[in-house]
Design an enzyme around this catalytic site. Structure first.
Site, PDB file in Angstrom:
ATOM      1  N   GLY A   1       0.764  -1.248   0.000  1.00  0.00           N
ATOM      2  CA  GLY A   1       0.000   0.000   0.000  1.00  0.00           C
ATOM      3  C   GLY A   1       0.788   1.287   0.000  1.00  0.00           C
ATOM      4  O   GLY A   1       1.777   1.457  -0.722  1.00  0.00           O
TER       5      GLY A   1
ATOM      6  N   GLY B   1       2.788   2.578   2.121  1.00  0.00           N
ATOM      7  CA  GLY B   1       4.180   2.517   2.541  1.00  0.00           C
ATOM      8  C   GLY B   1       5.118   2.249   1.384  1.00  0.00           C
ATOM      9  O   GLY B   1       6.189   2.854   1.280  1.00  0.00           O
TER      10      GLY B   1
ATOM     11  N   TYR C   1     -17.363  -3.229  21.901  1.00  0.00           N
ATOM     12  CA  TYR C   1     -16.369  -3.073  20.841  1.00  0.00           C
ATOM     13  C   TYR C   1     -17.031  -2.912  19.484  1.00  0.00           C
ATOM     14  O   TYR C   1     -17.901  -3.701  19.096  1.00  0.00           O
ATOM     15  CB  TYR C   1     -15.447  -4.291  20.792  1.00  0.00           C
ATOM     16  CG  TYR C   1     -14.390  -4.216  19.699  1.00  0.00           C
ATOM     17  CD1 TYR C   1     -13.208  -3.516  19.903  1.00  0.00           C
ATOM     18  CD2 TYR C   1     -14.588  -4.851  18.468  1.00  0.00           C
ATOM     19  CE1 TYR C   1     -12.237  -3.447  18.914  1.00  0.00           C
ATOM     20  CE2 TYR C   1     -13.617  -4.793  17.471  1.00  0.00           C
ATOM     21  CZ  TYR C   1     -12.447  -4.084  17.700  1.00  0.00           C
ATOM     22  OH  TYR C   1     -11.490  -4.011  16.715  1.00  0.00           O
TER      23      TYR C   1
END
Length: 226
Positions: A33, A35, A177
Site C-alpha cells: 500500500g 508505505g 467493541y
C-alpha cells in the site's frame, strides 16, 4: 514543486523538482500500500529510505519497485518491526539508536483498520496497540536520532471523528467493541501524539504533524465486507 494539489495528484507530481539526495527517512509499513509508494517516490528523488515491516519476505518482494526506481543516490534498507509486539518495537528502535544514524523524516504509516476484536502480544486492543502504542514507543525511543530541522509525520485519518481516546477503558474491557470505534480511537491518538511531540520538540527545530492520506484502496481494508 507544482500545485495546487487535489484528490488525483500523484506522489511524483508532489515531489516534482525536489531533490532529496542525502536525506535519510524512516517509513513504517513498507510491505504494501501507501508505505511502498511512499518509499518508492522518496527513493526516486534521492532519499535513503529505511523501511520497517513485520514480514521482511513480503516487504522484499513489495519493494522491488522501490529499488528499481531509486535515483540520485537513493536506496532502501529494510528493518524488522512488528508494531503489535513492544519487544519487537524496542529491538528495532534500539538497533537504530545503536547505529547512530540520524533521520531527517520519520513517517509512521503502518497500521490496521476495522479488524475483529483482538489483542496485541502485550495485551492491548489490536488497533490502539498497533496504530498508536507501537509507533509511540518507537518514535520516543529513537527521538535522539531526529536531526535538527527534521519532521515526524503520523498517518491518521478522517476516521478519527469516529471516536475520542478512552483512557479509562483502552482495551474495550467494559465498553462495547466496534471495529470503527476502535479504529477511531487509534487515529485520534495518532493526531494527539503528533500535537504533543511537536510541542515538546519544536524548540529544537523538530516539528510533527498528522495527515489524512485520503481514501485509497489498499490492503488496509482487508477486514471490510464488500
Amino acid at each position: 514543486m507544482t500545485g495546487p494539489f487535489g484528490a488525483e495528484t500523484t506522489t511524483d507530481e508532489v515531489l516534482e523538482g525536489v531533490n532529496l539526495s542525502g536525506k535519510r527517512i524512516l517509513v513504517t509499513g513498507v510491505s504494501a500500500g501507501l508505505g511502498v509508494e511512499t518509499a518508492r517516490v522518496l527513493a526516486s528523488h534521492g532519499a535513503l529510505v529505511v523501511g520497517a515491516a513485520r514480514d521482511l519476505d513480503k516487504a522484499r518482494k513489495a519493494t522491488e519497485v522501490v529499488l528499481a526506481d531509486a535515483k540520485n543516490g537513493g536506496g532502501l534498507e529494510l528493518v524488522e518491526l512488528d508494531l503489535a509486539s513492544l519487544k519487537s518495537v524496542r529491538a528495532c528502535a534500539d538497533a537504530l539508536v545503536a547505529a547512530g544514524k540520524p533521520f531527517d523524516l520519520v513517517i509512521c504509516n503502518a497500521g490496521v483498520m476495522a479488524c475483529p476484536k483482538g489483542k496485541t502480544s502485550d495485551g492491548f486492543e489490536t488497533q490502539f496497540g498497533t496504530n498508536h502504542l507501537g509507533h509511540f514507543v518507537l518514535v520516543n525511543r529513537i527521538a535522539s536520532l531526529f536531526a535538527p530541522g527534521s519532521r515526524l509525520v503520523n498517518l491518521s485519518s478522517s476516521g478519527h471523528r469516529f471516536s475520542d481516546v478512552n483512557l479509562a477503558d483502552p482495551n474495550f474491557d467494559h465498553t462495547h467493541y466496534t471495529e470503527f470505534g476502535a479504529y477511531g480511537r487509534s487515529k485520534t491518538a495518532n493526531v494527539l501524539f503528533a500535537v504533543e511531540f511537536d510541542r515538546r520538540h519544536k524548540a529544537n527545530g523538530i516539528r510533527a504533524t498528522a495527515v489524512h492520506p485520503g481514501g485509497i484502496q489498499t490492503e488496509l481494508g482487508r477486514y471490510m465486507t464488500p
